[in-house]
Write an enzyme that holds these catalytic residues in place. Structure first.
Site, PDB file in Angstrom:
ATOM      1  N   GLY A  14       0.955  -0.595   0.208  1.00 50.09           N
ATOM      2  CA  GLY A  14      -0.382  -0.238   0.147  1.00 50.09           C
ATOM      3  C   GLY A  14       0.931   1.353  -0.159  1.00 50.09           C
ATOM      4  O   GLY A  14       2.320   1.197  -0.165  1.00 50.09           O
ATOM      5  N   SER A  42      -1.969  -9.593  -3.160  1.00 54.20           N
ATOM      6  CA  SER A  42      -0.707  -8.618  -3.614  1.00 54.20           C
ATOM      7  C   SER A  42      -0.173  -9.695  -3.774  1.00 54.20           C
ATOM      8  O   SER A  42       1.308 -10.231  -3.695  1.00 54.20           O
ATOM      9  CB  SER A  42      -0.156  -7.496  -2.113  1.00 54.20           C
ATOM     10  OG  SER A  42      -1.430  -6.678  -2.630  1.00 54.20           O
ATOM     11  N   CYS A 131      -2.590  10.630  10.891  1.00 52.43           N
ATOM     12  CA  CYS A 131      -1.341  10.896  10.325  1.00 52.43           C
ATOM     13  C   CYS A 131      -1.447  12.770  10.175  1.00 52.43           C
ATOM     14  O   CYS A 131      -0.099  13.442  10.618  1.00 52.43           O
ATOM     15  CB  CYS A 131      -1.864  10.962   8.898  1.00 52.43           C
ATOM     16  SG  CYS A 131      -3.361  10.785   7.653  1.00 52.43           S
ATOM     17  N   ARG A 250      -9.919  18.588   3.069  1.00 48.70           N
ATOM     18  CA  ARG A 250      -9.019  17.770   1.985  1.00 48.70           C
ATOM     19  C   ARG A 250      -8.389  18.744   0.866  1.00 48.70           C
ATOM     20  O   ARG A 250      -9.517  19.926   0.632  1.00 48.70           O
ATOM     21  CB  ARG A 250      -9.691  16.634   1.715  1.00 48.70           C
ATOM     22  CG  ARG A 250      -8.645  15.680   0.639  1.00 48.70           C
ATOM     23  CD  ARG A 250      -7.731  14.326   1.579  1.00 48.70           C
ATOM     24  NE  ARG A 250      -8.964  13.846   2.304  1.00 48.70           N
ATOM     25  CZ  ARG A 250      -8.127  12.427   3.057  1.00 48.70           C
ATOM     26  NH1 ARG A 250      -7.120  12.589   3.271  1.00 48.70           N
ATOM     27  NH2 ARG A 250      -8.997  11.979   3.790  1.00 48.70           N
ATOM     28  N   HIS A 257       0.691  16.791   5.028  1.00 47.94           N
ATOM     29  CA  HIS A 257      -0.573  17.466   5.424  1.00 47.94           C
ATOM     30  C   HIS A 257      -0.532  18.752   6.135  1.00 47.94           C
ATOM     31  O   HIS A 257       0.804  18.791   6.635  1.00 47.94           O
ATOM     32  CB  HIS A 257      -0.895  16.421   6.173  1.00 47.94           C
ATOM     33  CG  HIS A 257      -1.928  14.816   6.073  1.00 47.94           C
ATOM     34  ND1 HIS A 257      -2.158  14.380   4.867  1.00 47.94           N
ATOM     35  CD2 HIS A 257      -2.058  14.101   7.177  1.00 47.94           C
ATOM     36  CE1 HIS A 257      -2.454  13.840   4.321  1.00 47.94           C
ATOM     37  NE2 HIS A 257      -3.426  13.592   6.206  1.00 47.94           N
TER      38      HIS A 257
END
Lengths: 353, 353
Positions: A14, A42, A131, A250, A257
């Site tokens: 990912g 995967s 995050c 966003r 960020h």
């Protein structure tokens, strides 16, 4: 432990997992075997990690045998299922999902702030924070230590890769559709029409737009992302009653960020003192010379480890408050780097004679 | 006055001036002659306005003769020079620059909030506020009337057209350079490299970035744009000591300024009551159903008159505070519309029997 500890990476293919493997390549090596585990989709993929070409293996109970530390970057429900299994098989789990962050028996660890908490893990799980929380708290914590935090008002500018590779792909697709049409963005709905129905993981187009929403709806109209900022900051700082208000938005940025922060403290702020506190804070770099065009921005902070802090100024109408702007790579300190740092603390603990 | 008043538009070919002409076409007609005036560069250009094709004339002292109301959208220094001349020639000036906004003898008028102030114009000049201030104050003023405002903490998400047509062109140029390269935005400086040296009116690239800076540097590290938000809000609300702290950030949006607002009031807030206040407020529409994907966004608000307000929620840790998000078209209510509305108030005044 005579050998170097074995590390498993869950979700290695990912957006965050890819950065985890990059970081393991670049940092001081504390690991023996590294095992990449992922969902069926995967399995068999080759990933370069620490100079080796590793083949992604299927996540099974047996695949967890012999793992000392397992870094999880998987959806909440996958973490909820697999973390206890990994613990039963003998691993300590470092989890990046929201599944365990607010669990009383799971510490929420930011190595620059509360590294001692890794030892306090009755469930065998250590959580890594959201995050946006991580990007901001790295700057807030040292100021709190110096001045005594009383209140935070936050507004975020969050990159699309916070929603994973699908988020990044969505913005790229949308930019390809809107770039070149110089008439777009001047009439209500024209960007919606150009972008079409494929919004990816977002509730609205991101190209030429900002979307004041991230996560799911909770009580009182707050988004889950806004609640995470409040709840996780309180837990990391050990201040269960801290006043926090956040608006999460966003923006059309790939990675990085940012947070505009207004922080109120118990004592009067000397802005040069605050700047000095931040200059000396681990994980922080101060970039604050507006006259020279220097302020924290995603295009500069992306791909780097620290939180970039700038626009540091004392609030004009409140000598106890400080306004500043902080930007960090949401895939690095905001996710992969913090997880790797926590895993390294655990490795150190495991290999201590 | 037996005839309808004569209107002059200074700066008719700029980003805001273009919208002024559009608005004059769409609104109830209160004007006799409309005269478009501009610098030499634009003289002779044809502009459609109110169904007529008008030719832009050179701005000279004589060209101002017979003008009753002159709407200015020109740089500060041009306004500073020409506004007193227009007044001497008999016009009332409605000025969008920052030249006169904080002048004690010049009212700063938002028709939804303080229309009575147009009458109080000893210098013959009425000022219109900064685009970000206007977008936000339209929502804040009615809440202040109801609950008594005590403090504002603001973070902005400002569109590139706030820096005029050059700002819009710059973002379009940069998007054309970055769209299509799916690797961009993941490494420090790669967007800077792709965009190159042409940053237009901005201190850094806007494509795939946010830039926490607008305007020029003032004392204590504050930007002039942040100071305008504070000073102009205080003047419009008639609250010279209001506590205001703002962080102004430019985002890759063509048109549509947004503000995340945290407002503290004198009395406890009932969120349904606040929503009702906003629903009934002139110039506001409430768009607030996150579960249905409804929140204020630039791509929807652009090209419309009102300020769109949503994400309305009571602050969890302070029953006297409200958090909300507001988006408005910076070229319309943020500039051209407010100026046209003020000019219409003056026209009404001039033609009153």
């Amino acid at each position: 432990m005579a050998r170097l500890p074995t590390l498993a990476v869950l979700g290695a293919t990912g957006a965050v997992g890819t950065v985890m493997c990059e970081l393991l390549t670049g940092r001081r090596n504390v690991w023996g075997e590294i095992r990449l585990l992922a969902s069926e989709r995967s399995v068999g993929r080759k990933v370069r990690c620490r100079g080796e070409e590793l083949t992604v293996q299927a996540l099974t109970e047996d695949a967890l045998d012999g793992v000392d530390v397992a870094m999880f970057d998987v959806p909440d429900e996958v973490a909820r299922h697999w973390a206890p299994i990994a613990v039963r098989r003998g691993a300590i789990v470092v989890d990046n999902s929201a599944a365990f962050r607010m669990d009383r028996d799971v510490p929420l660890v930011v190595p620059e702030i509360n590294p001692e908490q890794v030892a306090n893990r009755p469930r065998g799980i250590v959580a890594s924070a959201n995050c946006t929380t991580l990007t901001m708290i790295i700057a807030v914590a040292p100021l709190h230590d110096e001045y005594g935090l009383r209140e935070l008002v936050l507004a975020s500018y969050q990159a699309v890769s916070g929603a994973g590779q699908a988020g990044a792909d969505t913005l790229h697709d949308q930019l390809a559709k809107v770039a070149g049409d110089r008439m777009l963005g001047a009439r209500t709905g024209d960007v919606r029409q150009a972008v079409g129905d494929d919004l990816g993981p977002f509730p609205a187009p991101l190209a030429l737009n900002v979307v004041p929403w991230a996560g799911s709806l909770t009580d009182g109209g707050w988004s889950s992302e806004e609640m995470k900022l409040r709840d996780e900051s309180r837990k990391i700082l050990g201040m269960p009653d801290l006043k926090i208000s956040a608006t999460c938005v966003r923006v059309p940025v790939l990675t990085g960020h940012s947070v505009a922060a207004h922080a109120v403290f118990a004592t009067e702020i000397d802005v040069e003192g605050a700047r000095e506190v931040l200059r000396n804070a681990p994980g922080v770099i101060v970039v604050d010379d507006p006259a020279a065009g220097e302020f924290p921005m995603p295009i500069d902070a992306v791909g780097t480890d620290p939180s970039w802090v700038g626009r540091i100024r004392r609030t004009l109408d409140d000598p106890r408050a400080l306004d500043f702007f902080v930007t960090g790579d949401n895939l690095r300190k905001g996710a992969a780097l913090n997880i790797v740092q926590v895993a390294e603390l655990l490795a150190e603990d495991l290999t201590r004679p």
